[in-house]
Design a protein around this motif. Structure first.
Motif, short mmCIF file in Angstrom:
data_model
loop_
_atom_site.label_atom_id
_atom_site.label_comp_id
_atom_site.label_asym_id
_atom_site.label_seq_id
_atom_site.Cartn_x
_atom_site.Cartn_y
_atom_site.Cartn_z
N GLU A 141 -24.05 -8.29 0.39
CA GLU A 141 -24.29 -6.92 0.86
C GLU A 141 -23.09 -6.37 1.62
OE1 GLU A 141 -29.01 -6.21 1.42
OE2 GLU A 141 -28.16 -7.67 2.80
N ARG A 142 -22.43 -7.22 2.39
CA ARG A 142 -21.22 -6.79 3.12
C ARG A 142 -20.08 -6.44 2.16
NH1 ARG A 142 -22.94 -11.08 6.38
NH2 ARG A 142 -21.28 -12.48 5.69
N ARG A 143 -20.19 -6.88 0.92
CA ARG A 143 -19.18 -6.58 -0.09
C ARG A 143 -19.65 -5.52 -1.09
NH1 ARG A 143 -18.88 -10.48 2.73
NH2 ARG A 143 -16.86 -11.23 3.42
N GLY A 144 -20.67 -4.77 -0.72
CA GLY A 144 -21.09 -3.62 -1.50
C GLY A 144 -22.23 -3.83 -2.48
N TYR A 145 -22.78 -5.03 -2.54
CA TYR A 145 -23.91 -5.28 -3.44
C TYR A 145 -25.19 -4.82 -2.75
CZ TYR A 145 -20.82 -7.67 -6.55
OH TYR A 145 -19.80 -7.93 -7.42
N ARG A 146 -26.14 -4.34 -3.58
CA ARG A 146 -27.41 -3.92 -3.00
C ARG A 146 -28.55 -4.69 -3.64
NH1 ARG A 146 -30.01 -0.86 -6.57
NH2 ARG A 146 -28.81 0.22 -8.15
N LEU A 174 -29.01 -8.46 -7.68
CA LEU A 174 -28.15 -7.66 -6.81
C LEU A 174 -27.20 -6.89 -7.72
CD1 LEU A 174 -27.08 -10.22 -4.03
CD2 LEU A 174 -29.14 -8.81 -4.14
N VAL A 175 -26.87 -5.65 -7.35
CA VAL A 175 -26.05 -4.77 -8.18
C VAL A 175 -25.00 -4.08 -7.31
CG1 VAL A 175 -26.07 -2.70 -9.65
CG2 VAL A 175 -27.91 -4.36 -9.84
N LYS A 176 -23.81 -3.92 -7.88
CA LYS A 176 -22.76 -3.17 -7.21
C LYS A 176 -22.14 -2.21 -8.22
CE LYS A 176 -18.33 -3.53 -4.76
NZ LYS A 176 -17.35 -4.46 -4.19
N LYS A 177 -21.99 -0.96 -7.81
CA LYS A 177 -21.25 0.01 -8.62
C LYS A 177 -19.77 -0.31 -8.47
CE LYS A 177 -24.53 3.28 -9.60
NZ LYS A 177 -25.24 2.89 -10.80
N LEU A 178 -19.07 -0.41 -9.58
CA LEU A 178 -17.63 -0.69 -9.54
C LEU A 178 -16.88 0.65 -9.62
CD1 LEU A 178 -17.49 -3.77 -11.94
CD2 LEU A 178 -17.65 -3.76 -9.45
N GLY A 179 -15.99 0.87 -8.65
CA GLY A 179 -15.31 2.16 -8.54
C GLY A 179 -14.30 2.46 -9.60
#
Length: 179
Positions: A141-146, A174-179
């Motif tokens: 989560e601290r690395r942007g995953y939700r 867990l999912v993270k949008k990649l910019g």
């Protein structure tokens, strides 16, 4: 400040790496050696975390790669990356217990995300984490995953994934949008 992570070199694994990769993954998650790091699963799972066949399968699959990180020529971390249409899957993540907490994992995760965007043009990274691993989920989560709240059952009875020491294990996506 110089950290171990700054000297990492990355490459895709080959068949010659299989035994070293199995040993690395096992050392990070199982048995007393894993307790030297914070990613141990020794209190929730016994048995194996992976095997040579499982590692070889990832290396050989046309939609997967097993990214390795080396420090001074020594294999110290790895992760599985798999192209799944509009997203990539991140798994089999391991960092040598002696190097955990020094930025190696953060560097490997960032490189994995970069490679998935660059190679496959995907917009998201997905992973599954055992839901009782609150410390690990918080790290992601601290690395942007939700957290998605979407769970899947742990494969009880399939010892290729370990021998559960408790009855409440499941995976959360867990999912993270990649910019």
């Amino acid at each position: 400040m110089d950290t171990p992570a700054t000297g990492l070199t990355f490459r895709d694994a080959t068949d010659a790496d299989v035994d070293a990769l199995v040993a690395l993954v096992e050392s990070a998650y199982r048995g007393d050696s894993s307790r030297a790091g914070w990613t141990t699963e020794a209190d929730i799972l016994d048995g194996q975390r992976t095997d040579p066949e499982g590692v070889r399968e990832v290396i050989k699959s046309p939609d997967s790669r097993l990214l390795t990180a080396e420090l001074d020529g020594r294999l110290v971390a790895c992760c599985q990356l798999e192209h799944r249409g509009d997203h990539a899957y991140f798994g089999m993540f391991a960092v040598s217990p002696a190097l955990q907490g020094g930025g190696v994992g953060k560097a490997v995760l960032a490189e994995a995300e970069r490679r998935c965007r660059q190679s496959w043009g995907v917009g998201e990274m997905h992973m599954t984490v055992i839901s009782v691993r609150a410390d690990l989920i918080a790290w992601y989560e601290r690395r942007g995953y939700r957290r998605t709240g979407r769970t899947s059952p742990f494969p009880y009875g399939d010892e290729r994934f370990g021998i559960p020491l408790r009855a409440d294990l499941e995976f959360e996506l867990l999912v993270k949008k990649l910019g």
